[in-house]
Design a protein around this motif. Sequence first.
Motif, PDB file in Angstrom:
ATOM      1  N   LEU A  99       0.437  -1.371   0.191  1.00 26.31           N
ATOM      2  CA  LEU A  99       0.045  -0.109  -0.195  1.00 26.31           C
ATOM      3  C   LEU A  99       0.871   1.771   0.140  1.00 26.31           C
ATOM      4  O   LEU A  99       0.754   2.638   0.072  1.00 26.31           O
ATOM      5  N   SER A 100       2.113   0.844  -0.020  1.00 23.59           N
ATOM      6  CA  SER A 100       2.964   2.548   0.158  1.00 23.59           C
ATOM      7  C   SER A 100       2.668   2.954  -1.219  1.00 23.59           C
ATOM      8  O   SER A 100       3.369   4.277  -1.088  1.00 23.59           O
ATOM      9  N   GLY A 101       2.780   2.166  -1.998  1.00 27.23           N
ATOM     10  CA  GLY A 101       3.803   2.374  -3.638  1.00 27.23           C
ATOM     11  C   GLY A 101       5.110   2.114  -3.580  1.00 27.23           C
ATOM     12  O   GLY A 101       5.410   3.676  -4.707  1.00 27.23           O
ATOM     13  N   LYS A 102       5.787   2.243  -2.016  1.00 23.46           N
ATOM     14  CA  LYS A 102       7.285   2.744  -2.751  1.00 23.46           C
ATOM     15  C   LYS A 102       7.670   1.706  -2.599  1.00 23.46           C
ATOM     16  O   LYS A 102       9.203   2.114  -2.941  1.00 23.46           O
ATOM     17  N   THR A 103       7.511   0.408  -3.435  1.00 21.93           N
ATOM     18  CA  THR A 103       8.174  -0.493  -3.331  1.00 21.93           C
ATOM     19  C   THR A 103       7.657  -1.729  -3.661  1.00 21.93           C
ATOM     20  O   THR A 103       6.296  -2.434  -3.036  1.00 21.93           O
ATOM     21  N   ASN A 104       8.619  -2.543  -4.215  1.00 27.57           N
ATOM     22  CA  ASN A 104       7.621  -3.552  -4.437  1.00 27.57           C
ATOM     23  C   ASN A 104       7.766  -5.622  -3.542  1.00 27.57           C
ATOM     24  O   ASN A 104       7.281  -6.366  -3.545  1.00 27.57           O
ATOM     25  N   LEU A 105       8.674  -4.411  -2.054  1.00 29.87           N
ATOM     26  CA  LEU A 105       9.068  -6.330  -1.670  1.00 29.87           C
ATOM     27  C   LEU A 105       7.298  -6.399  -0.298  1.00 29.87           C
ATOM     28  O   LEU A 105       7.926  -6.225   1.140  1.00 29.87           O
ATOM     29  N   CYS A 106       6.525  -6.827  -0.431  1.00 27.75           N
ATOM     30  CA  CYS A 106       5.850  -7.728   0.060  1.00 27.75           C
ATOM     31  C   CYS A 106       5.526  -8.217   0.878  1.00 27.75           C
ATOM     32  O   CYS A 106       6.515  -9.046   0.601  1.00 27.75           O
ATOM     33  N   GLN A 107       5.804  -8.240   2.549  1.00 26.09           N
ATOM     34  CA  GLN A 107       5.859  -8.916   3.416  1.00 26.09           C
ATOM     35  C   GLN A 107       4.551  -9.918   3.929  1.00 26.09           C
ATOM     36  O   GLN A 107       4.618 -10.619   4.345  1.00 26.09           O
ATOM     37  N   ALA A 108       3.769  -9.869   2.560  1.00 19.36           N
ATOM     38  CA  ALA A 108       2.149 -10.413   3.577  1.00 19.36           C
ATOM     39  C   ALA A 108       2.734 -12.173   3.979  1.00 19.36           C
ATOM     40  O   ALA A 108       2.301 -12.662   4.871  1.00 19.36           O
ATOM     41  N   ILE A 109       3.862 -12.676   3.286  1.00 25.78           N
ATOM     42  CA  ILE A 109       4.192 -14.457   3.812  1.00 25.78           C
ATOM     43  C   ILE A 109       5.325 -13.944   3.940  1.00 25.78           C
ATOM     44  O   ILE A 109       5.984 -15.484   3.374  1.00 25.78           O
ATOM     45  N   ARG A 110       5.818 -13.676   3.871  1.00 29.72           N
ATOM     46  CA  ARG A 110       7.619 -13.802   3.717  1.00 29.72           C
ATOM     47  C   ARG A 110       8.069 -14.131   5.213  1.00 29.72           C
ATOM     48  O   ARG A 110       8.907 -15.129   4.681  1.00 29.72           O
ATOM     49  N   VAL A 111       8.192 -14.075   5.932  1.00 30.50           N
ATOM     50  CA  VAL A 111       8.300 -15.432   7.216  1.00 30.50           C
ATOM     51  C   VAL A 111       8.137 -16.351   7.140  1.00 30.50           C
ATOM     52  O   VAL A 111       8.730 -17.010   6.555  1.00 30.50           O
ATOM     53  N   THR A 112       6.933 -17.526   6.669  1.00 33.14           N
ATOM     54  CA  THR A 112       6.939 -18.825   5.906  1.00 33.14           C
ATOM     55  C   THR A 112       7.722 -19.234   5.084  1.00 33.14           C
ATOM     56  O   THR A 112       8.119 -19.827   5.185  1.00 33.14           O
ATOM     57  N   GLN A 113       7.369 -17.635   4.250  1.00 30.04           N
ATOM     58  CA  GLN A 113       8.440 -18.704   2.715  1.00 30.04           C
ATOM     59  C   GLN A 113      10.034 -18.605   3.224  1.00 30.04           C
ATOM     60  O   GLN A 113      10.600 -19.872   2.221  1.00 30.04           O
ATOM     61  N   GLY A 114      10.319 -17.904   4.307  1.00 30.46           N
ATOM     62  CA  GLY A 114      11.702 -17.455   4.469  1.00 30.46           C
ATOM     63  C   GLY A 114      12.044 -18.783   5.009  1.00 30.46           C
ATOM     64  O   GLY A 114      13.101 -19.394   5.141  1.00 30.46           O
ATOM     65  N   GLN A 115      10.821 -19.530   5.744  1.00 30.16           N
ATOM     66  CA  GLN A 115      11.375 -21.269   6.914  1.00 30.16           C
ATOM     67  C   GLN A 115      10.998 -22.214   5.855  1.00 30.16           C
ATOM     68  O   GLN A 115      10.843 -23.431   5.535  1.00 30.16           O
ATOM     69  N   GLY A 116      10.674 -22.523   4.001  1.00 32.48           N
ATOM     70  CA  GLY A 116      10.431 -22.681   3.369  1.00 32.48           C
ATOM     71  C   GLY A 116       8.940 -23.716   2.922  1.00 32.48           C
ATOM     72  O   GLY A 116       8.862 -25.224   3.109  1.00 32.48           O
ATOM     73  N   LEU A 117       8.167 -22.874   3.673  1.00 35.08           N
ATOM     74  CA  LEU A 117       6.680 -23.535   4.305  1.00 35.08           C
ATOM     75  C   LEU A 117       4.995 -22.401   3.849  1.00 35.08           C
ATOM     76  O   LEU A 117       5.776 -21.334   3.196  1.00 35.08           O
ATOM     77  N   MET A 118       4.663 -23.019   3.470  1.00 40.31           N
ATOM     78  CA  MET A 118       3.601 -22.167   2.812  1.00 40.31           C
ATOM     79  C   MET A 118       2.629 -21.855   4.194  1.00 40.31           C
ATOM     80  O   MET A 118       3.483 -21.850   4.845  1.00 40.31           O
TER      81      MET A 118
END
Length: 369
Positions: A99-118
């Motif tokens: 929503l910032s309009g300033k970045t493409n780095l969506c954080q919605a699923i960042r944590v689980t994605q980094g853990q190799g999980l859904m």
Amino acid sequence: MDVKAAVAFAAGQPLKIETVQLGHPRAGEVLVEIKATGVCHTDAFTLSGADPEGLFPAILGHEGAGVVVEVGAGVTSLQAGDHVIPLYTPECRNCSYCLSGKTNLCQAIRVTQGQGLMPDGTSRFSLNGEKIHHYMGTSTFANYTVLPEIALAKIRKDAPFEKVCYIGCGVTTGIGAVINTAKVEVGSNVVIFGLGGIGLNVIQACRMVGADMIVGVDINPKKIALAEKMGMTHFVNPLEVEGDLVPYLVDLTKGGADYSFECIGRTETMRQALECCHKGWGVSVIVGVAGAGQEISTRPFQLVTGRVWKGTAFGGAKGRTDVPKIVDWYMDGKIDIDSLITNVMPIEEINEAFAMMHRGDAIRTVLTF
Ligand code: APR
Ligand code: ZN
């Protein structure tokens, strides 16, 4: 269901083709049949064990294209039969980053994605009852994979999978760095360090936006022909320059580059890329990924006198919005992908595809299932 996958069991070991089990898509998830996938340096980085966040066993791969087979509960933007490109940088259009309009780095699923999980904290992949990790939220080295709805870009159905899969990483990274991150203007003088799968896409985007001088810097003269085909106007081999490279490039560009791009991943060339920029306004964009723990340096004077240091991930692109447009550019002949895909081979030969990338024999190898 049974799926065919190249499994990374441990760091530094060859991938093994296995029949693994894949669960149905849960709420907010989508089952996709992967038709083609590129092999990228980031996969090799993780497989090597050098990636501090690497998890094993895992199904690697993040540059794919395929068809939606089944959607989970609550999925509204996709249906069976849709053609899609997986996004390792998702776009939820709802988090504070989106929503910032300033970045493409969506954080919605960042944590689980980094853990190799859904996003619900579990894996859909298993082998003989043992969990296998997802990778970058995509795991495209499998003929079927499950992804969150927000990590899929819907694309037109006439686009060939074995070409547009490259838009899932390399093409968008290079083109987006020019268009979204640097915002290169008509008539700019540009210097590109590294004429590989990323740098060549930076070059073609510079040509597309109407840059004037497009200077390629590479220690391998075998890269010249293809780089010229993509739009390079001048080539510089640092090994053949007498004296320092930076003043040579400043001289060549008549005062310095308006924009420079580092597409190698070396901290020395990152510094050179910044310092060859024009005093007062030159912008240098770091695209290449340096090894874990490395640091960049320059004299602060370089920034005080107006040079700007930036970086970009996935070319600053918002995947669900921008990827379908890049597919259109390819289909309309505005960008060239075919010349950059130097090899197409079956998934069974994936270890040879990695070996070719390490030898520098391929710009991009695409695997089919
Ligand atoms: N100076 C100039 N060019 C160099 C140097 C150097 N010191 N070292 C390597 N190169 C050139 C290589 O000859 C090659 O042409 O840089 C190019 C790198 O290209 P690829 O190996 O094809 O890498 P690419 O896929 O383009 O990725 C570049 O971006 O995504 C990241 O992890 C990736 O960090 C890597 C970078
Ligand atoms: Zn990649």
